[in-house]
Design a protein around this motif. Sequence first.
Motif, PDB file in Angstrom:
ATOM      1  N   GLU A 176       0.826  -1.203   0.000  1.00 32.49           N
ATOM      2  CA  GLU A 176       0.000   0.000   0.000  1.00 32.49           C
ATOM      3  C   GLU A 176       0.860   1.253   0.000  1.00 32.49           C
ATOM      4  N   GLU A 177       1.979   1.277   0.798  1.00 32.62           N
ATOM      5  CA  GLU A 177       2.880   2.435   0.818  1.00 32.62           C
ATOM      6  C   GLU A 177       3.533   2.637  -0.550  1.00 32.62           C
ATOM      7  N   ARG A 208       1.935   7.075  -6.851  1.00 34.77           N
ATOM      8  CA  ARG A 208       0.931   8.079  -7.242  1.00 34.77           C
ATOM      9  C   ARG A 208       1.462   9.468  -7.023  1.00 34.77           C
ATOM     10  N   ARG A 209       2.227   9.706  -5.923  1.00 32.68           N
ATOM     11  CA  ARG A 209       2.768  11.058  -5.673  1.00 32.68           C
ATOM     12  C   ARG A 209       3.803  11.430  -6.754  1.00 32.68           C
ATOM     13  N   GLU A 258       2.386   1.821  -3.438  1.00 33.27           N
ATOM     14  CA  GLU A 258       1.402   2.329  -4.388  1.00 33.27           C
ATOM     15  C   GLU A 258       1.166   3.810  -4.170  1.00 33.27           C
ATOM     16  N   ARG A 259       1.167   4.275  -2.904  1.00 33.07           N
ATOM     17  CA  ARG A 259       0.968   5.699  -2.617  1.00 33.07           C
ATOM     18  C   ARG A 259       2.148   6.527  -3.142  1.00 33.07           C
TER      19      ARG A 259
END
Length: 242
Positions: free
Chosen positions: A229-230, A236-237, A232-233
Amino acid sequence: MAKPGKQSGRQYTEAEVRAILERALREAQTRDVGHGELVAAAEEIGISRATIEAASRDIEQIRGEDEARAAIVARRRKGFRSHLFSFVLVNAFLFAINALTPGPWWFFWPLLGWGLGLAFHARAALSSDVSPRQIRREAERSAEQARREERRRLKEQRTVERLERKQRLERSAEDLGHAVEEGVATVLSRLAQEIRGSVPPAPVEDAARRQRIASLDADDAEPEALDEEEAERAGRRGRSRR
């Protein structure tokens, strides 16, 4: 008082024996005597069994004749009573008709004619004279009636025996069916117990070990999910800055 020895040595004539026996039977307690008892008592006083058998047959024949004569006389008198009742009833009715209708008195003519026949009937019915032929016919009739009654009794007895035998067979079949059902149920229960006994249950330790392994796998899977999850974040940034 006579001495026993002298008393036992006395002799009696035939007439005295009959008189003594008749007096003893009158003074004794009244009860029915069986044929065996009669033969034994006769042999005690020196009468042979054959003589007793012949005398008993004669007595039975005389008894049968007396019963036949009594039945004939009773039937005659019963018929006469029925005839007398009809005579009185019918002639009273005729008298009432003659009294209530105009004309001469005529009811006494049938009264006289019928009364003459009733008188002859009364003479025959009230007489106790019965011919040997009538007695023989009545005895044959009684014997035939006794045979019919015996056949009817045997038929009823056989019917009852057949019903009882049928009920016993039905009960036996029912008991056999219950026994077979119980036997099948017992065999199936035993087979189920053997099947359950052939597969040993899982030990408690193996079950606890599998539970711990499953919990550890769940713990390891949770950090991996967080890392994904980290990542993937962060991706996106980076795309948003460009």
